[in-house]
Design an enzyme around this catalytic site. Sequence first.
Site, short mmCIF file in Angstrom:
data_model
loop_
_atom_site.label_atom_id
_atom_site.label_comp_id
_atom_site.label_asym_id
_atom_site.label_seq_id
_atom_site.Cartn_x
_atom_site.Cartn_y
_atom_site.Cartn_z
N PRO A 263 -10.29 5.69 -1.48
CG PRO A 263 -8.28 4.55 -1.86
CD PRO A 263 -9.39 5.26 -2.57
CG ASP A 442 -7.24 9.00 -3.76
OD1 ASP A 442 -7.06 7.81 -3.44
OD2 ASP A 442 -7.70 9.34 -4.87
CG HIS A 443 -3.76 4.91 1.31
ND1 HIS A 443 -2.48 4.76 0.86
CD2 HIS A 443 -3.75 4.53 2.61
CE1 HIS A 443 -1.71 4.30 1.84
NE2 HIS A 443 -2.46 4.15 2.92
NE ARG A 444 -8.05 6.31 -5.87
CZ ARG A 444 -8.97 6.80 -6.69
NH1 ARG A 444 -9.51 6.02 -7.62
NH2 ARG A 444 -9.39 8.04 -6.57
CB ALA A 445 -2.95 10.05 -5.30
#
Length: 470
Positions: A263, A442-445
């Site tokens: 994402p 990376d929006h997860r991280a």
Amino acid sequence: MPVNVLMPALSPTMEKGNLAKWLKNEGDTIKSGDVIAEIETDKATMEVEAVDEGVLARILVPAGTADVPVNDVIAVIASEGEDAKSVAAAPAAPGAKSPQGAADMVTAAAPPAAAAPAAAPQSMATAGAVSAAAPVAPPAPAAPAPQGAPDRGERVFASPLARRIAREAGIDLGSIAGSGPHGRIVERDVRAALEGGARPAAAPAAKAPAPAPAAAPAAAPAPSMSDEAVRKLFEPGSYEEVPHDNMRKVIARRLLEAKQTIPHFYLSVDCELDALLKLREQVNASAPKDKDGKPAFKVSVNDFVIKALALALTRVPDANVTWTEGAMLRHKHADIGVAVSIPGGLITPVVRRAETKGLSTISNEMKDYAARARARKLKPEEYQGGSSAVSNLGMFGISNFAAVINPPHSSILAVGAGEQRVVVKGGAPAVATVMTVTLSTDHRAVDGALGAELIGAFKQLIENPMSMLV
């Protein structure tokens, strides 16, 4: 018994390769360490060394053959005491797989020091961001060795590079479990041992349970139109078909995987460059000269960018990470990949521990990478991994763009051209040299606030470049 020589996997992402050249002929005696062939992957040309002895009885895959699958039999070697002619006459299926010992008859040799990958020290945008470099998914596990495979207690199979590193470090290869094809010990296994992560050697393949099959990757969505349907949209004879080479196929696959699984979100800032440009001029003017009067280095704006991103990651360590499903990998150093354009694609060599290196060191390292990239001679460890990356299109006059994240990174910085722009200083208009940069994360991280902190630290370093020399 005869030993099959397999198409080796020269990198974790390699599925097929081109057999560029045979350096030995049928009937030649093969000694351990002899370079017997050259293999072209999607990213490099690698030499292949023999690790056993015998006679090259039969070549099954001729030089110049493209897209040879990994682990296909490419030649047969007659072991000591065997009749090479009889071995050559025996039927051998080119697609057959061979026992464990055969897989280790060849191994990737370090490329000649003279070589290397491509193009400009700065590279391509969006597509340029995802190079054929870093692996996205681990390679499929090798099939278990059959009953006839040699016991690890009798013989340890390892690449020449792994043997050299182990020998220099005083590590017993017998205590390391290999993760390469058919259990071969490769460089990463020895590095893990050096860091205290070594595992006990695996039991003989005949006694060990079969490895659990890896989860199959999610199937890619079917293309909206078939190749034939696309061709029908154009008049016959109005176009020329140029087949995709391995590099272009890998780049396309990596781009699709990155956009489907990561994402992305984007943050942009403008950085004033006037102080940096003035300092760069002073640094280059002070460079020592060799006996021919040539400067020992010439620092570019991109070298400052690499250094600034590395330092920013150390100042914002929560952004210097890699996402995995089980944990966040927080890196101790900033290893910066730099997208480099090469004929037919691009590659992302990695400046290791960039936060610890001076600008002149980074400059010379990138020049070496670019020179060896053009000949596709970078070693896998020189372009795999890393914690973030830089993609610079400023030299092409691009003002700003957004790059695609290159796994396993959690960010990539897209760098535009330095331009004369009107800015407001002290309430009055003024002219300054301004460069727009866009951070993809990376929006997860890396959440929005954390990404903003990282790009803010980068901007502060770029606009106060003397802090990078301390």
